[in-house]
Design an enzyme around this catalytic site. Sequence first.
Site, PDB file in Angstrom:
ATOM      1  N   GLY A  45     -35.953  -7.570 -64.078  1.00 35.69           N
ATOM      2  CA  GLY A  45     -34.954  -6.504 -63.998  1.00 35.69           C
ATOM      3  C   GLY A  45     -33.512  -6.937 -63.828  1.00 35.69           C
ATOM      4  N   ASP A 102     -35.879  -1.237 -53.631  1.00 34.22           N
ATOM      5  CA  ASP A 102     -36.608   0.030 -53.553  1.00 34.22           C
ATOM      6  C   ASP A 102     -37.254   0.117 -52.172  1.00 34.22           C
ATOM      7  OD1 ASP A 102     -37.816   2.422 -54.377  1.00 34.22           O
ATOM      8  OD2 ASP A 102     -39.541   1.379 -55.205  1.00 34.22           O
ATOM      9  N   PHE A 151     -36.108   7.563 -59.732  1.00 34.94           N
ATOM     10  CA  PHE A 151     -36.304   6.406 -60.610  1.00 34.94           C
ATOM     11  C   PHE A 151     -35.120   6.255 -61.568  1.00 34.94           C
ATOM     12  CE2 PHE A 151     -38.323   3.601 -63.611  1.00 34.94           C
ATOM     13  CZ  PHE A 151     -39.131   2.838 -62.793  1.00 34.94           C
ATOM     14  N   VAL A 152     -34.687   5.019 -61.775  1.00 35.58           N
ATOM     15  CA  VAL A 152     -33.576   4.749 -62.708  1.00 35.58           C
ATOM     16  C   VAL A 152     -33.998   3.715 -63.761  1.00 35.58           C
ATOM     17  CG1 VAL A 152     -31.656   5.357 -61.167  1.00 35.58           C
ATOM     18  CG2 VAL A 152     -32.617   3.059 -61.068  1.00 35.58           C
ATOM     19  N   ASP A 158     -36.355  -1.087 -66.217  1.00 32.75           N
ATOM     20  CA  ASP A 158     -37.255  -0.463 -67.189  1.00 32.75           C
ATOM     21  C   ASP A 158     -38.110   0.634 -66.590  1.00 32.75           C
ATOM     22  OD1 ASP A 158     -38.898  -2.335 -65.614  1.00 32.75           O
ATOM     23  OD2 ASP A 158     -40.469  -1.784 -67.032  1.00 32.75           O
ATOM     24  N   ARG A 164     -34.629  -1.286 -70.846  1.00 34.49           N
ATOM     25  CA  ARG A 164     -33.822  -2.395 -70.312  1.00 34.49           C
ATOM     26  C   ARG A 164     -32.531  -2.605 -71.109  1.00 34.49           C
ATOM     27  NH1 ARG A 164     -37.059  -5.001 -66.559  1.00 34.49           N
ATOM     28  NH2 ARG A 164     -39.259  -5.223 -67.052  1.00 34.49           N
TER      29      ARG A 164
END
Length: 176
Positions: A45, A102, A151-152, A158, A164
């Site tokens: 990420g 997170d 969620f982003v 992703d 991405r």
Amino acid sequence: MKLNGLTFKKYLTASHLKNRVKKLAEKIDLDYQKKTPLLLPVLNGSFIFAADLIKQLKVPCKVSFVKHASYEGTAGGQLKTIIGLNESVFGQDVLIVEDIMDTGETLKRVSEELKNLGAKSVEFVVLLQKEKSKKNPIKPKYIGFEITNEFVVGYGLDHNGLGRNFPDVYQVVPNG
Ligand code: IMP
Ligand code: MG
């Protein structure tokens, strides 16, 4: 915007991200001026964030990568190392580069591992910090944006492997 059947709205634009990344680099340059940090992006990420950040740094620095997979659904969040460290971190000032905090479990595990390997210092630069991660004892020294728990995707992040490549960050629209 639709991705994997979910609706997302634009949340942080490419120019917002660019400006913030530049500010983070300036702060890191100041703090590490007498050091040669080892930048350690956590794949996958963080690859775009790390590249943009590292291009802005003026301080001499080294770069290496780690990759972990978390077993979903496992209580305690077991981490499996996919790509490990290929150089010694002993005595190094390590700066871990992460896309998003997170639960904070990933950062907790990585930092424990690095301290066990004798890193001189371990700090974190995190592009996005979710509200719920503040319960975690790990406090990143550098934070790009504090965000809500939704969620982003985009800018390296992703959803089931997709998204991405988007230059902006998008946030899921609940029931969208
Ligand atoms: P942790 O819960 O802080 O250990 O986060 C584990 C990893 O999950 C992060 O490094 C991200 O790669 C991924 N992740 C967590 N939240 C999101 C999100 O909102 N979008 C995309 N990936 C996420
Ligand atoms: Mg990650």
